[in-house]
Design a protein around this motif. Sequence first.
Motif, mmCIF file in Angstrom:
data_model
loop_
_atom_site.group_PDB
_atom_site.id
_atom_site.type_symbol
_atom_site.label_atom_id
_atom_site.label_comp_id
_atom_site.label_asym_id
_atom_site.label_seq_id
_atom_site.Cartn_x
_atom_site.Cartn_y
_atom_site.Cartn_z
ATOM 1 N N TYR A 31 0.837 -1.207 0.000
ATOM 2 C CA TYR A 31 0.000 0.000 0.000
ATOM 3 C C TYR A 31 0.870 1.254 0.000
ATOM 4 C CZ TYR A 31 -3.849 3.107 1.395
ATOM 5 O OH TYR A 31 -4.787 4.105 1.454
ATOM 6 N N LEU A 32 1.894 1.281 0.844
ATOM 7 C CA LEU A 32 2.782 2.453 0.907
ATOM 8 C C LEU A 32 3.582 2.607 -0.382
ATOM 9 C CD1 LEU A 32 3.386 4.607 3.162
ATOM 10 C CD2 LEU A 32 1.894 2.703 3.817
ATOM 11 N N LYS A 33 3.972 1.475 -0.992
ATOM 12 C CA LYS A 33 4.685 1.563 -2.269
ATOM 13 C C LYS A 33 3.795 2.176 -3.338
ATOM 14 C CE LYS A 33 7.770 -2.375 -1.448
ATOM 15 N NZ LYS A 33 8.114 -3.765 -1.846
ATOM 16 N N LEU A 34 2.535 1.763 -3.369
ATOM 17 C CA LEU A 34 1.596 2.327 -4.342
ATOM 18 C C LEU A 34 1.366 3.807 -4.104
ATOM 19 C CD1 LEU A 34 -1.175 -0.428 -4.712
ATOM 20 C CD2 LEU A 34 0.560 0.253 -6.380
ATOM 21 N N LEU A 35 1.222 4.187 -2.832
ATOM 22 C CA LEU A 35 1.001 5.600 -2.511
ATOM 23 C C LEU A 35 2.214 6.446 -2.879
ATOM 24 C CD1 LEU A 35 -0.847 5.477 0.942
ATOM 25 C CD2 LEU A 35 -1.819 5.867 -1.328
ATOM 26 N N GLY A 36 3.412 5.906 -2.633
ATOM 27 C CA GLY A 36 4.623 6.643 -2.990
ATOM 28 C C GLY A 36 4.733 6.849 -4.489
ATOM 29 N N SER A 37 4.419 5.802 -5.253
ATOM 30 C CA SER A 37 4.452 5.900 -6.710
ATOM 31 C C SER A 37 3.390 6.876 -7.205
ATOM 32 C CB SER A 37 4.223 4.517 -7.324
ATOM 33 O OG SER A 37 4.154 4.596 -8.730
ATOM 34 N N ALA A 38 2.196 6.811 -6.607
ATOM 35 C CA ALA A 38 1.109 7.711 -7.005
ATOM 36 C C ALA A 38 1.476 9.159 -6.719
ATOM 37 C CB ALA A 38 -0.169 7.339 -6.251
ATOM 38 N N LEU A 66 -5.256 -5.735 -1.958
ATOM 39 C CA LEU A 66 -3.872 -6.070 -1.624
ATOM 40 C C LEU A 66 -3.814 -7.265 -0.677
ATOM 41 C CD1 LEU A 66 -2.432 -2.456 -1.186
ATOM 42 C CD2 LEU A 66 -2.098 -4.021 -3.112
ATOM 43 N N ARG A 67 -4.781 -7.370 0.233
ATOM 44 C CA ARG A 67 -4.830 -8.529 1.129
ATOM 45 C C ARG A 67 -5.031 -9.819 0.343
ATOM 46 N NH1 ARG A 67 -8.607 -5.243 4.152
ATOM 47 N NH2 ARG A 67 -7.478 -4.100 5.781
ATOM 48 N N GLU A 68 -5.761 -9.716 -0.771
ATOM 49 C CA GLU A 68 -6.039 -10.884 -1.604
ATOM 50 C C GLU A 68 -4.944 -11.132 -2.644
ATOM 51 O OE1 GLU A 68 -9.820 -10.093 -3.312
ATOM 52 O OE2 GLU A 68 -10.868 -10.012 -1.383
ATOM 53 N N GLY A 69 -3.899 -10.301 -2.627
ATOM 54 C CA GLY A 69 -2.810 -10.474 -3.576
ATOM 55 C C GLY A 69 -3.096 -9.921 -4.958
ATOM 56 N N LYS A 70 -4.118 -9.091 -5.084
ATOM 57 C CA LYS A 70 -4.507 -8.550 -6.390
ATOM 58 C C LYS A 70 -3.878 -7.172 -6.597
ATOM 59 C CE LYS A 70 -8.904 -11.044 -6.297
ATOM 60 N NZ LYS A 70 -10.390 -10.913 -6.302
ATOM 61 N N ARG A 71 -2.548 -7.128 -6.577
ATOM 62 C CA ARG A 71 -1.852 -5.845 -6.686
ATOM 63 C C ARG A 71 -2.081 -5.186 -8.045
ATOM 64 N NH1 ARG A 71 4.075 -3.755 -4.824
ATOM 65 N NH2 ARG A 71 4.102 -1.904 -6.129
ATOM 66 N N ASP A 72 -2.103 -5.976 -9.118
ATOM 67 C CA ASP A 72 -2.297 -5.404 -10.458
ATOM 68 C C ASP A 72 -3.614 -4.646 -10.540
ATOM 69 O OD1 ASP A 72 0.076 -6.454 -11.230
ATOM 70 O OD2 ASP A 72 -0.770 -8.167 -12.312
ATOM 71 N N LEU A 73 -4.662 -5.207 -9.971
ATOM 72 C CA LEU A 73 -5.966 -4.548 -9.986
ATOM 73 C C LEU A 73 -5.935 -3.286 -9.128
ATOM 74 C CD1 LEU A 73 -8.848 -4.523 -10.917
ATOM 75 C CD2 LEU A 73 -9.445 -6.103 -9.062
ATOM 76 N N ALA A 74 -5.235 -3.346 -8.012
ATOM 77 C CA ALA A 74 -5.118 -2.164 -7.151
ATOM 78 C C ALA A 74 -4.366 -1.049 -7.881
ATOM 79 C CB ALA A 74 -4.395 -2.537 -5.860
ATOM 80 N N GLU A 75 -3.301 -1.413 -8.601
ATOM 81 C CA GLU A 75 -2.531 -0.419 -9.351
ATOM 82 C C GLU A 75 -3.390 0.221 -10.439
ATOM 83 O OE1 GLU A 75 0.784 -2.618 -10.787
ATOM 84 O OE2 GLU A 75 2.010 -2.230 -9.001
#
Length: 207
Positions: free
Chosen positions: A154-161, A191-200
């Motif tokens: 989550y923090l990695k995604l927020l930093g990239s965003a 993210l808990r379900e491992g669906k990082r691509d969808l979150a991105e």
Amino acid sequence: MKYYPLYADLENKNCIVIGGGEVAERKVESLLECQADVTVISPQLTERLDELAHSREIKYLRRTYRRGDLENASLVVGATDHAELNAIIYQEACQKNILVNIVDDPDKCSFIVPSVVDRGDLLISISTSGVCPALSKKIRKQLEEEFGEEYVDYLKLLGSARDKIKHKYESMEERKCSLNRVIDLDILPLLREGKRDLAEKKVEECI
């Protein structure tokens, strides 16, 4: 005593740990995680500390502490079982204005180490100012359940965003609004379900 909460940058800083037991081992491991230059002074070492010494991940002086050992140190941890020796370490550190922590002796500490929930770039520190460390540990365990491993991604995604938002929007107000929209996205379950691509993908659409 009222402590000032502070996160310190110890990268490449000279940090000295005096003692070679299990407590010293934990202190050394946490300092290495911060990329500090660690020197251990002790006649004996745990198996793990011995491994770190042989691999040269730490510097090791196989002897007891001597006055003058703290020269050029940025931070000192005293983790010995000898009260008299700990007092001498504390005294020298104070004379040299070096941050010092004598384990399990709050009266001989210029800083204390809080209980920490570590989720990558997210660090949540809990302290009772040395009054009741057991309560700090209890609260830490509760927070570890609430803030799971998904917060690392989550923090990695927020930093990239945040970086993308800086390039896309010129005004501070636009950047603030865009980042708040991203933060308000309900992507933690993904993210808990491992669906990082969808979150991105959701974050990209939101930006």
